[in-house]
Design a protein around this motif. Structure first.
Motif, PDB file in Angstrom:
ATOM      1  N   LEU A  11       0.826  -1.198   0.000  1.00  0.00           N
ATOM      2  CA  LEU A  11       0.000   0.000   0.000  1.00  0.00           C
ATOM      3  C   LEU A  11       0.863   1.251   0.000  1.00  0.00           C
ATOM      4  CD1 LEU A  11      -2.700  -0.988   2.625  1.00  0.00           C
ATOM      5  CD2 LEU A  11      -2.830  -1.154   0.138  1.00  0.00           C
ATOM      6  N   LYS A  12       0.376   2.254  -0.676  1.00  0.00           N
ATOM      7  CA  LYS A  12       1.023   3.561  -0.658  1.00  0.00           C
ATOM      8  C   LYS A  12      -0.083   4.594  -0.501  1.00  0.00           C
ATOM      9  CE  LYS A  12       4.241   6.543  -2.848  1.00  0.00           C
ATOM     10  NZ  LYS A  12       5.492   6.567  -3.534  1.00  0.00           N
ATOM     11  N   ARG A  13       0.034   5.428   0.499  1.00  0.00           N
ATOM     12  CA  ARG A  13      -0.988   6.424   0.789  1.00  0.00           C
ATOM     13  C   ARG A  13      -0.814   7.624  -0.130  1.00  0.00           C
ATOM     14  NH1 ARG A  13      -4.397   7.003   4.805  1.00  0.00           N
ATOM     15  NH2 ARG A  13      -3.386   5.363   5.988  1.00  0.00           N
ATOM     16  N   VAL A  14      -1.939   8.078  -0.671  1.00  0.00           N
ATOM     17  CA  VAL A  14      -1.953   9.298  -1.479  1.00  0.00           C
ATOM     18  C   VAL A  14      -3.079  10.196  -0.981  1.00  0.00           C
ATOM     19  CG1 VAL A  14      -0.982   8.218  -3.549  1.00  0.00           C
ATOM     20  CG2 VAL A  14      -3.444   8.296  -3.247  1.00  0.00           C
TER      21      VAL A  14
ATOM     22  N   SER B  54     -13.587   2.735  -0.512  1.00  0.00           N
ATOM     23  CA  SER B  54     -13.754   1.532  -1.332  1.00  0.00           C
ATOM     24  C   SER B  54     -14.267   1.874  -2.718  1.00  0.00           C
ATOM     25  CB  SER B  54     -14.711   0.554  -0.662  1.00  0.00           C
ATOM     26  OG  SER B  54     -14.167   0.076   0.534  1.00  0.00           O
ATOM     27  N   LEU B  55     -15.210   2.795  -2.791  1.00  0.00           N
ATOM     28  CA  LEU B  55     -15.758   3.216  -4.077  1.00  0.00           C
ATOM     29  C   LEU B  55     -14.667   3.823  -4.964  1.00  0.00           C
ATOM     30  CD1 LEU B  55     -18.331   3.694  -5.832  1.00  0.00           C
ATOM     31  CD2 LEU B  55     -18.395   5.980  -4.813  1.00  0.00           C
ATOM     32  N   ILE B  56     -13.868   4.704  -4.397  1.00  0.00           N
ATOM     33  CA  ILE B  56     -12.793   5.334  -5.160  1.00  0.00           C
ATOM     34  C   ILE B  56     -11.799   4.276  -5.640  1.00  0.00           C
ATOM     35  CG2 ILE B  56     -10.826   6.915  -5.001  1.00  0.00           C
ATOM     36  CD1 ILE B  56     -12.577   8.581  -3.031  1.00  0.00           C
ATOM     37  N   LYS B  57     -11.428   3.342  -4.760  1.00  0.00           N
ATOM     38  CA  LYS B  57     -10.494   2.283  -5.146  1.00  0.00           C
ATOM     39  C   LYS B  57     -11.061   1.440  -6.281  1.00  0.00           C
ATOM     40  CE  LYS B  57      -8.163   1.544  -0.724  1.00  0.00           C
ATOM     41  NZ  LYS B  57      -7.949   0.548   0.343  1.00  0.00           N
ATOM     42  N   MET B  58     -12.346   1.072  -6.181  1.00  0.00           N
ATOM     43  CA  MET B  58     -12.976   0.258  -7.229  1.00  0.00           C
ATOM     44  C   MET B  58     -12.976   0.996  -8.561  1.00  0.00           C
ATOM     45  SD  MET B  58     -16.273  -1.652  -5.451  1.00  0.00           S
ATOM     46  CE  MET B  58     -17.245  -0.192  -5.565  1.00  0.00           C
TER      47      MET B  58
ATOM     48  N   ASP C 136     -20.126  10.145  -1.869  1.00  0.00           N
ATOM     49  CA  ASP C 136     -20.828   9.624  -0.691  1.00  0.00           C
ATOM     50  C   ASP C 136     -22.201   9.064  -1.058  1.00  0.00           C
ATOM     51  OD1 ASP C 136     -18.674  10.246   0.904  1.00  0.00           O
ATOM     52  OD2 ASP C 136     -19.554  12.106   1.681  1.00  0.00           O
ATOM     53  N   ARG C 137     -22.927   9.754  -1.938  1.00  0.00           N
ATOM     54  CA  ARG C 137     -24.244   9.250  -2.372  1.00  0.00           C
ATOM     55  C   ARG C 137     -24.099   7.899  -3.066  1.00  0.00           C
ATOM     56  NH1 ARG C 137     -25.126  14.527  -3.677  1.00  0.00           N
ATOM     57  NH2 ARG C 137     -24.532  14.194  -5.855  1.00  0.00           N
ATOM     58  N   GLN C 138     -23.147   7.828  -3.986  1.00  0.00           N
ATOM     59  CA  GLN C 138     -22.955   6.581  -4.728  1.00  0.00           C
ATOM     60  C   GLN C 138     -22.478   5.460  -3.803  1.00  0.00           C
ATOM     61  OE1 GLN C 138     -23.899   6.240  -7.866  1.00  0.00           O
ATOM     62  NE2 GLN C 138     -23.349   4.097  -7.879  1.00  0.00           N
ATOM     63  N   ALA C 139     -21.600   5.779  -2.871  1.00  0.00           N
ATOM     64  CA  ALA C 139     -21.101   4.780  -1.919  1.00  0.00           C
ATOM     65  C   ALA C 139     -22.242   4.241  -1.062  1.00  0.00           C
ATOM     66  CB  ALA C 139     -20.000   5.386  -1.046  1.00  0.00           C
ATOM     67  N   ARG C 140     -23.103   5.135  -0.574  1.00  0.00           N
ATOM     68  CA  ARG C 140     -24.262   4.696   0.213  1.00  0.00           C
ATOM     69  C   ARG C 140     -25.173   3.800  -0.620  1.00  0.00           C
ATOM     70  NH1 ARG C 140     -24.202   9.793   2.218  1.00  0.00           N
ATOM     71  NH2 ARG C 140     -25.765  10.517   0.732  1.00  0.00           N
TER      72      ARG C 140
ATOM     73  N   ILE D 232     -11.102   3.521  -9.632  1.00  0.00           N
ATOM     74  CA  ILE D 232      -9.766   3.708 -10.194  1.00  0.00           C
ATOM     75  C   ILE D 232      -9.225   2.386 -10.749  1.00  0.00           C
ATOM     76  CG2 ILE D 232      -7.359   4.252  -9.622  1.00  0.00           C
ATOM     77  CD1 ILE D 232      -8.467   6.427  -7.740  1.00  0.00           C
ATOM     78  N   ALA D 233      -9.406   1.294  -9.994  1.00  0.00           N
ATOM     79  CA  ALA D 233      -8.942  -0.008 -10.469  1.00  0.00           C
ATOM     80  C   ALA D 233      -9.609  -0.402 -11.784  1.00  0.00           C
ATOM     81  CB  ALA D 233      -9.200  -1.075  -9.404  1.00  0.00           C
ATOM     82  N   GLU D 234     -10.910  -0.108 -11.918  1.00  0.00           N
ATOM     83  CA  GLU D 234     -11.619  -0.422 -13.164  1.00  0.00           C
ATOM     84  C   GLU D 234     -11.027   0.360 -14.336  1.00  0.00           C
ATOM     85  OE1 GLU D 234     -15.719   0.450 -12.380  1.00  0.00           O
ATOM     86  OE2 GLU D 234     -15.977  -1.325 -11.120  1.00  0.00           O
ATOM     87  N   ARG D 235     -10.705   1.621 -14.113  1.00  0.00           N
ATOM     88  CA  ARG D 235     -10.148   2.450 -15.189  1.00  0.00           C
ATOM     89  C   ARG D 235      -8.745   2.000 -15.582  1.00  0.00           C
ATOM     90  NH1 ARG D 235     -13.121   6.016 -18.158  1.00  0.00           N
ATOM     91  NH2 ARG D 235     -11.142   7.029 -18.525  1.00  0.00           N
ATOM     92  N   LEU D 236      -8.004   1.434 -14.653  1.00  0.00           N
ATOM     93  CA  LEU D 236      -6.633   1.038 -14.935  1.00  0.00           C
ATOM     94  C   LEU D 236      -6.522  -0.346 -15.578  1.00  0.00           C
ATOM     95  CD1 LEU D 236      -4.859   2.331 -11.711  1.00  0.00           C
ATOM     96  CD2 LEU D 236      -4.828   3.348 -13.996  1.00  0.00           C
ATOM     97  N   GLU D 237      -7.609  -1.110 -15.563  1.00  0.00           N
ATOM     98  CA  GLU D 237      -7.580  -2.453 -16.161  1.00  0.00           C
ATOM     99  C   GLU D 237      -7.486  -2.400 -17.655  1.00  0.00           C
ATOM    100  OE1 GLU D 237     -11.003  -4.454 -14.618  1.00  0.00           O
ATOM    101  OE2 GLU D 237      -9.939  -5.067 -12.824  1.00  0.00           O
TER     102      GLU D 237
END
Length: 71
Positions: free
Chosen positions: A32-35, A60-64, A48-52, A66-71
């Motif tokens: 892990l690397k913190r940004v 978790s939403l941001i990680k998901m 927050d609305r989308q995460a809820r 970003i990971a989808e865009r990088l695939e």
């Protein structure tokens, strides 16, 4: 244990757990690397609305996403 022995043991009974030192097991590319990222308030509110809606945390939403865009 040599690779061939490991494979034979797995093929024979499907269990090789006793041959593995799990305390040394590592998953590749999981360090892990913190940004820090600054977002406008309206973006944070939208996240927050989308995460809820999905039942996950903002992080978790941001990680998901970003990971989808990088695939």
């Amino acid at each position: 244990m040599k690779t061939t022995e490991f494979d034979e043991k797995f093929d024979a009974d499907g269990s090789v757990s006793d041959a593995i030192d799990w305390s040394k097991a590592r998953r590749p590319n999981t360090e892990l690397k913190r940004v820090n990222v600054d977002f406008p308030t309206w973006v944070v509110e939208g996240l927050d609305r989308q995460a809820r809606h999905l039942g996950v945390t903002r992080q978790s939403l941001i990680k998901m996403w970003i990971a989808e865009r990088l695939e």
